[in-house]
Design a protein around this motif. Structure first.
Motif, PDB file in Angstrom:
ATOM      1  N   HIS A  52       0.853  -1.197   0.000  1.00  4.46           N
ATOM      2  CA  HIS A  52       0.000   0.000   0.000  1.00  4.46           C
ATOM      3  C   HIS A  52       0.884   1.241   0.000  1.00  4.46           C
ATOM      4  O   HIS A  52       1.844   1.333   0.763  1.00  4.46           O
ATOM      5  CB  HIS A  52      -1.003  -0.008   1.158  1.00  4.46           C
ATOM      6  N   ASP A  68       6.121   2.465   6.646  1.00  4.74           N
ATOM      7  CA  ASP A  68       4.711   2.069   6.480  1.00  4.74           C
ATOM      8  C   ASP A  68       4.047   2.950   5.433  1.00  4.74           C
ATOM      9  O   ASP A  68       3.572   4.022   5.761  1.00  4.74           O
ATOM     10  CB  ASP A  68       3.999   2.193   7.830  1.00  4.74           C
ATOM     11  N   ASP A  69       3.877   2.544   4.231  1.00  2.82           N
ATOM     12  CA  ASP A  69       4.517   1.400   3.649  1.00  2.82           C
ATOM     13  C   ASP A  69       5.318   1.856   2.433  1.00  2.82           C
ATOM     14  O   ASP A  69       5.255   1.255   1.366  1.00  2.82           O
ATOM     15  CB  ASP A  69       3.458   0.351   3.293  1.00  2.82           C
ATOM     16  N   ASP A 107       4.511  -5.174   3.520  1.00  3.36           N
ATOM     17  CA  ASP A 107       4.118  -4.030   4.345  1.00  3.36           C
ATOM     18  C   ASP A 107       5.110  -3.897   5.504  1.00  3.36           C
ATOM     19  O   ASP A 107       5.170  -4.765   6.371  1.00  3.36           O
ATOM     20  CB  ASP A 107       2.683  -4.243   4.869  1.00  3.36           C
ATOM     21  N   MET A 108       5.879  -2.836   5.492  1.00  2.00           N
ATOM     22  CA  MET A 108       6.846  -2.530   6.555  1.00  2.00           C
ATOM     23  C   MET A 108       7.981  -3.555   6.628  1.00  2.00           C
ATOM     24  O   MET A 108       8.011  -4.402   7.512  1.00  2.00           O
ATOM     25  CB  MET A 108       6.142  -2.435   7.917  1.00  2.00           C
ATOM     26  N   GLU A 149      -5.300   1.754   2.341  1.00  4.86           N
ATOM     27  CA  GLU A 149      -5.104   0.639   3.280  1.00  4.86           C
ATOM     28  C   GLU A 149      -5.312   1.142   4.695  1.00  4.86           C
ATOM     29  O   GLU A 149      -5.925   0.496   5.530  1.00  4.86           O
ATOM     30  CB  GLU A 149      -3.691   0.057   3.118  1.00  4.86           C
ATOM     31  N   GLU A 150      -4.790   2.347   4.930  1.00  9.46           N
ATOM     32  CA  GLU A 150      -4.864   2.918   6.284  1.00  9.46           C
ATOM     33  C   GLU A 150      -6.295   3.290   6.676  1.00  9.46           C
ATOM     34  O   GLU A 150      -6.567   3.576   7.829  1.00  9.46           O
ATOM     35  CB  GLU A 150      -3.961   4.158   6.384  1.00  9.46           C
TER      36      GLU A 150
HETATM   37 ZN   LIG Z   1       0.976  -0.611   6.521  1.00 11.47          ZN
END
Ligand SMILES: [Zn+2]
Length: 485
Positions: free
Chosen positions: A281, A298-299, A363-364, A335-336
């Motif tokens: 994302h 992120d991210d 992710d991350m 996404e968030e």
């Molecule tokens: Zn994330």
């Protein structure tokens, strides 16, 4: 002599590991320099924290699409790099619980977490009374469609409001009709709930009926007893269920936003309709009180990673390398906001979901957490064996043959309290029975803070993990049969 020795060494190493020299060659084109280029851009103040529906996010989507084009990554169906959609953000302006005579007002004597969903109107009637321990351990099958009431003491909560949050989430996810808690004192927890209710409630549709949503609320025992004139202790002694006959009502104000997923394809085999999805994302949480949340790890880390993988694969294709399957790259938006971009995509796929053989979601992966690890080359693998074993085996084998990372499965469990399996975009593919891997390095002190900045990225790790994911994707693309489900 030298030549013979080299041949011996080569064939010996090929017996030990079945490395594909092309995979290794193109993996090595993934370089820190390019990761830096993309991540410096994505996490720059110019992109204002990339909040979905805002200017910074649009600039980010344009940047990714422009880069895809420059790599030779193609538009989807030769027509576009974007999948646009709208979403809504609403805020509660007023909510109350009434018996027709007296009322309890939200954030005054009634507390909830509205962003988990909140009904507009709900009649509260018969509730089953259970003690708090039973309430925590009820199986989902006994929760769906049911209403529960419990009275607790604050001293029973080992993690304060966090226990309440988890409980509400469990009941909402399991489809409860309502869950009402009374507590001896809300002291020191009220601020948390008030803060939670300031968050927007985000949804993909405006006309979604919220009437059937779960009502999850907590209030002080004395306030509930006083307003509605009954004794909770009396109810506990007498009944296993009791009648509340209350009416809940809420009003919201809504705003519409437009946003887009970014997509690109690298097609190695026109006669195959099989695709491997690589996703991350690219949105983050924007600005708060004028402070930019750059979201480097992120991210930004995952987004930069899929970009360099896309570039390496496009290069291989340009050089005439043959692979059996094709690749779809997706930069997810929103996404968030609750995995909205991936939910919209899987509800409206531009390549049919039946043709997706695997989803690799990143992710991350640019930082480290503070847990104990065998080596600092650890990488959490989540979901790889949940749908089938093939994807898990390919990822493991790619690790042995190319990467030698410490693949760590400690969070690979649907019962894990962190619930990571449900918390990034891969889940929207997994719920359609598509095998997925979620690549992750854990949370750190800067998670969702304005201090998640690019200067803290561990570039050598990001390069190493990107190469590993590239090799896994390559090996999936070489495998002759669609992964068995
Ligand atoms: Zn994330």
């Amino acid at each position: 002599m030298k030549l013979i020795l080299i041949i011996c060494v080569l064939s010996f190493s090929c017996i030990l590991c079945s490395q594909d020299t092309n995979a290794a060659k193109y993996a090595n084109t993934i370089k820190i320099k390019n990761l830096k280029l993309h991540l410096n851009k994505l996490a720059s103040d110019q992109l204002e924290g990339r909040e979905a529906g805002r200017l910074g996010q649009r600039l980010a989507s344009k940047y990714i699409a422009n880069m895809f084009e420059s790599f030779g990554v193609k538009k989807i169906m030769d027509s576009t790099y974007f999948q646009r959609f709208e979403f809504y953000e609403s805020k509660i302006s007023k909510a109350f619980l009434t018996n027709g005579r007296d009322s309890l007002l939200l954030n005054k004597d009634l507390y909830m977490i509205p962003r988990y969903g909140i009904p507009e109107k709900k009649q509260v009637t018969t509730h089953t009374i259970v003690d708090f321990d039973s309430l925590k351990s009820l199986p989902d099958s006994l929760i769906k469609g049911k209403s529960y009431f419990s009275s607790i003491k604050k001293s029973q909560l080992s993690n304060g409001h966090e226990d309440i949050r988890r409980l509400f989430k469990k009941y909402i996810r399991a489809g409860a009709s309502s869950i009402i808690l009374s507590i001896d004192t809300i002291m020191k927890m009220a601020d948390y709930f008030i803060h939670q209710s300031e968050h927007s409630i985000v949804s993909l549709k405006t006309n979604q009926s919220t009437t059937n949503q779960c009502l999850a609320l907590i209030c002080e025992t004395s306030a509930l007893e006083k307003a509605f004139d009954f004794s909770i202790e009396h109810q506990f002694n007498k009944n296993i269920s009791f009648d509340l006959r209350l009416q809940f009502e809420s009003t919201k104000s809504s705003k519409i936003f437009f946003t887009e997923n970014v997509l690109g394809v690298v097609e190695f085999n026109k006669s195959s309709d099989e695709y491997i999805v690589l996703s991350a994302h690219y949105d983050h949480i924007g600005k708060k009180n004028g402070v930019i949340y750059n979201g480097a790890d992120d991210d930004g880390s995952g987004t930069a990673s899929i970009m360099v993988i896309a570039e390496a694969l496009a290069k291989a294709k340009k050089d005439g390398i043959k692979l059996k399957k094709n690749f779809l790259f997706i930069g997810f938006t929103a996404e968030e906001k609750g995995l909205l971009g991936s939910r919209h995509y899987t509800d409206h796929p531009m390549i049919p979901l039946e043709h997706i053989v695997a989803g690799l979601n990143i992710d991350m992966i640019g930082r480290a957490d503070t847990l104990d690890h065998k080596t600092d080359d650890y990488l959490y693998i989540i979901g790889s064996d949940m749908i089938n074993k093939d994807l898990h085996d390919i990822n493991e084998k790619a690790n042995k043959d190319y990467s030698e990372l410490d693949l760590d499965y400690r969070f690979n469990n649907t019962d894990d309290p962190n619930q990571y399996y449900y918390r990034s975009d891969h889940y929207n593919f997994a719920k359609h029975d598509i095998p997925v891997i979620f690549y992750f390095r854990g949370v750190h002190e800067d998670y969702h803070k304005h201090t998640d900045t690019v200067d803290k990225i561990l570039w050598d790790k990001l390069e190493k993990f990107s190469r590993h994911i590239f090799c896994t994707a390559w090996e999936i693309a070489k495998s002759p049969n669609m992964l068995t489900k």
